[in-house]
Write a protein that holds these residues in place. Structure first.
Motif, short mmCIF file in Angstrom:
data_model
loop_
_atom_site.label_atom_id
_atom_site.label_comp_id
_atom_site.label_asym_id
_atom_site.label_seq_id
_atom_site.Cartn_x
_atom_site.Cartn_y
_atom_site.Cartn_z
N ILE A 267 -108.18 19.69 72.38
CA ILE A 267 -108.49 18.39 71.73
C ILE A 267 -109.62 17.56 72.02
O ILE A 267 -109.82 16.86 71.26
CB ILE A 267 -107.60 17.98 73.18
CG1 ILE A 267 -108.25 18.18 74.22
CG2 ILE A 267 -106.10 18.66 73.41
CD1 ILE A 267 -107.53 16.72 75.84
N GLY A 268 -109.99 18.28 72.14
CA GLY A 268 -112.37 17.62 71.92
C GLY A 268 -111.84 17.40 70.43
O GLY A 268 -113.36 16.79 70.25
N ASN A 269 -111.40 18.56 69.51
CA ASN A 269 -111.75 17.76 68.03
C ASN A 269 -111.00 16.95 67.21
O ASN A 269 -111.47 17.03 66.22
CB ASN A 269 -112.12 18.84 67.49
CG ASN A 269 -113.05 20.10 67.92
OD1 ASN A 269 -113.48 19.80 68.49
ND2 ASN A 269 -112.68 21.46 68.49
N LEU A 270 -110.23 15.83 68.43
CA LEU A 270 -109.27 14.99 67.68
C LEU A 270 -109.88 13.79 67.21
O LEU A 270 -110.87 13.24 68.49
CB LEU A 270 -108.45 15.05 68.55
CG LEU A 270 -107.97 16.68 68.87
CD1 LEU A 270 -105.92 16.83 69.13
CD2 LEU A 270 -107.37 16.99 66.77
N PRO A 271 -109.40 12.34 66.42
CA PRO A 271 -109.47 11.59 66.38
C PRO A 271 -109.20 11.17 68.17
O PRO A 271 -108.32 11.69 68.98
CB PRO A 271 -109.20 10.80 65.32
CG PRO A 271 -108.84 11.66 64.81
CD PRO A 271 -108.21 12.81 65.50
N PRO A 272 -110.10 9.89 68.29
CA PRO A 272 -110.41 9.17 69.15
C PRO A 272 -108.68 9.45 70.31
O PRO A 272 -107.87 9.38 71.37
CB PRO A 272 -110.90 7.50 69.80
CG PRO A 272 -111.90 8.18 68.36
CD PRO A 272 -110.72 9.21 67.50
N ALA A 273 -107.34 7.98 69.43
CA ALA A 273 -105.93 8.04 69.80
C ALA A 273 -105.53 9.36 69.85
O ALA A 273 -104.89 9.10 70.86
CB ALA A 273 -104.97 6.99 68.80
N LEU A 274 -105.66 10.61 69.49
CA LEU A 274 -104.93 11.94 69.11
C LEU A 274 -105.28 12.54 70.27
O LEU A 274 -104.94 12.68 70.83
CB LEU A 274 -105.37 12.23 67.38
CG LEU A 274 -103.97 11.96 67.14
CD1 LEU A 274 -104.37 12.75 65.28
CD2 LEU A 274 -103.05 11.86 67.36
N THR A 275 -106.66 12.13 70.52
CA THR A 275 -107.43 12.99 71.93
C THR A 275 -106.20 12.22 73.09
O THR A 275 -106.73 13.21 73.75
CB THR A 275 -109.00 12.69 71.74
OG1 THR A 275 -109.76 13.19 70.64
CG2 THR A 275 -109.63 13.10 72.95
N ALA A 276 -106.51 10.56 73.31
CA ALA A 276 -106.18 10.52 74.31
C ALA A 276 -105.07 10.85 74.66
O ALA A 276 -104.23 11.46 76.17
CB ALA A 276 -105.75 9.19 74.30
N ILE A 277 -104.33 10.86 73.55
CA ILE A 277 -102.78 11.77 73.46
C ILE A 277 -102.66 12.97 73.60
O ILE A 277 -102.30 13.39 74.74
CB ILE A 277 -102.05 11.72 72.27
CG1 ILE A 277 -101.31 9.84 71.84
CG2 ILE A 277 -100.49 12.31 72.19
CD1 ILE A 277 -101.06 10.07 70.88
N GLY A 278 -103.67 13.94 73.10
CA GLY A 278 -103.33 15.12 73.80
C GLY A 278 -104.30 15.60 75.20
O GLY A 278 -103.77 16.94 75.86
N MET A 279 -104.66 14.40 75.56
CA MET A 279 -105.38 14.35 77.36
C MET A 279 -104.04 14.23 77.57
O MET A 279 -104.03 15.05 79.11
CB MET A 279 -106.14 13.64 77.02
CG MET A 279 -107.85 13.58 76.54
SD MET A 279 -108.37 11.92 77.50
CE MET A 279 -110.33 13.06 76.87
N ASN A 280 -103.35 13.52 77.34
CA ASN A 280 -101.96 13.36 77.63
C ASN A 280 -101.18 14.83 78.31
O ASN A 280 -100.62 14.96 78.80
CB ASN A 280 -101.30 12.45 77.48
CG ASN A 280 -99.41 12.45 77.59
OD1 ASN A 280 -98.24 12.30 77.00
ND2 ASN A 280 -100.08 12.04 79.41
#
Length: 469
Positions: free
Chosen positions: A351-364
């Motif tokens: 998830i560290g390689n995704l855009p900010p919004a998608l990274t945040a959703i990826g964190m979820n």
């Protein structure tokens, strides 16, 4: 036509809950042979041990053998003994109180009188539990209050799932982002280095949204069951499908009124214990146990009759109570196999390689995944936040947003994962099988998750808590 519908229901019946849990146990045991064992080192932060995000390393494989897998079941029962005993004692006490019909003559009559105003009754009953959840309280409040929820759910014309969900999803609405909760919010903010309970405004708004959405979903299900009882998810279980249509025939005698007052005092003591820091499984179970015995005495039962009703309540709850320990074996095997940190490390790398919004959703999504392994909210905070906090800084996500992602992953799935003690204790008291609950609650979790993603996107786009980091 009715018989055909009933047969159709039976055709789609899910496997026995013990079979589901044992299958999951076997799967995670096999995974300890496949997933490389790994671990992070721990460091002390403000007196608490948290992982050092830069220290992940692989260790020698520690697969869990077949016999060790079996041994994990009684060990998990021992680890969860306090919760199991709490469920037994509360069930016995409630059975004594139910035999007096004091609740039918009081709460039951009131709920029955507002049966046609469920749109108002359900959210109002849920509201106090939303507040408890906002304070981070789910255990043992769910066990203590589900008997009340059952009584109201039945009187409204619903089934056991209605009453149980009023309590569980009331707590869920508040606990998911717990604006003033210590186990999740305060611990996560401490690890992230931002003020405790900061950003509470957005979390309170989210709790209100979840409260209204959950209320609407429960009312929708309630009306469907009242129209056609065969649409109940627990229709095949005669022990949990009840009707309180004749509740108006129960006379409110002086003895029943006295038992109701004792019942109300019991709940008052539990609420008081929350605010003074005494609320735990041991305290709550003893309050109910003593209250149940006193109720029996006041109603005029003999000592033998009280013991008989207590034993009957113990027997009725045995199936569900043992599920708590059985489900705990899943987490125990994953811990013994040292595969939890490996899974967290691998997911964080992606998830560290995704855009900010998608990274945040990826964190979820990462936290939804991690919560299957680490069902404890505070335990999960000390594992994932030391990873997510620096990751958030790198990709341009605020610390508050990262904490939202963690909380939404932990809070929602606590009410569907079978190894969750919060859930299994509640279902045990409601005498609902996890399989029936999963069919009902699945859509709740999906809808709540999508709502959570909307809040995460809003938080990302608005720079939620940007001034704090």
């Amino acid at each position: 036509m009715g018989n055909e519908l009933k047969k159709t229901k039976k055709a789609f019946r899910m496997p026995h809950v013990y079979l589901i849990l044992f299958t999951l146990l076997v799967i995670v045991t096999v995974l300890t042979y496949i997933i490389p064992a790994g671990t992070y080192d721990f460091v002390e932060v403000n007196g608490k041990n948290v992982i050092d995000a830069d220290t992940f390393h692989y260790i020698a494989q520690t697969p869990v053998g077949l016999w060790d897998m079996i041994l994990a079941i009684p060990q998990a029962c021992v680890n969860n003994a306090m919760i199991i005993m709490c469920v037994f004692l509360i069930s016995g006490a409630i059975n004594v109180i139910n035999k007096t019909e004091a609740l039918d003559a009081t709460i039951g009559k009131f709920a029955y009188s507002v049966k046609n105003r469920a749109n108002i009754a359900v959210p109002l009953v849920m509201l106090p539990f939303v507040v408890l959840g906002m304070m981070g309280i789910t255990e043992p409040a769910n066990v203590a209050f589900i008997p009340l929820g059952l009584m109201i759910g039945f009187a409204l014309g619903g089934d056991a799932i209605v009453g149980t969900s009023i309590i569980l999803f009331g707590l869920s609405a508040g606990f998911t982002l717990a604006p003033f909760g210590t186990p999740t919010t305060a611990n996560a903010q401490m690890i992230a280095g931002i003020p405790m309970y900061s950003g509470w405004q957005l979390r309170v708004i989210a709790a209100i949204v979840y409260w209204l959405v959950n209320s609407a979903l429960i009312v929708s299900y309630l009306k469907k069951v009242r129209t056609d009882p065969l649409k109940s998810y627990c229709v095949n279980d005669p022990d949990v499908v009840k009707s309180y249509g004749d509740v108006q025939g129960v006379e409110l005698t002086k003895r029943r009124l006295a038992v109701f007052i004792i019942f109300a005092v019991m709940f008052g003591i539990v609420v008081w214990s929350v605010f003074v820091g005494l609320c735990n499984f041991q305290f709550v179970s003893c309050v109910f146990f003593v209250g149940g015995i006193i109720s029996g005495i006041v109603f005029g039962y003999s000592p033998n009759k009280i013991c008989e009703y207590l034993a009957e309540g113990f027997a009725q709850i045995a199936f569900g109570a043992l599920m708590i320990g059985f489900a705990g074996a899943i987490s125990l095997v994953m811990t013994n196999g040292n595969i939890i940190h490996t899974c967290v490390h691998a997911a964080a790398s992606v998830i560290g390689n995704l855009p900010p919004a998608l990274t945040a959703i990826g964190m979820n999504i990462l936290n939804i995944f991690v919560n299957f392994f680490i069902i404890s909210g505070s335990g999960q905070a000390f594992v994932v936040m030391p990873i997510m906090s620096p990751l958030a800084r790198i990709v341009g996500v605020t610390q508050q947003t990262a904490i939202l992602s963690y909380q939404l992953g932990d809070g929602l799935t606590n009410f569907i994962y079978p190894q969750s003690s919060v859930l299994m204790a509640g279902l045990s008291v409601g005498r609902i099988s996890w399989a029936d609950w999963a069919k009902f609650a699945g859509k709740f979790i999906v809808i709540q998750t999508v709502i959570g993603w909307a809040f995460i996107i809003i938080a990302t786009l608005t720079g939620y808590g940007a001034a704090l980091g």
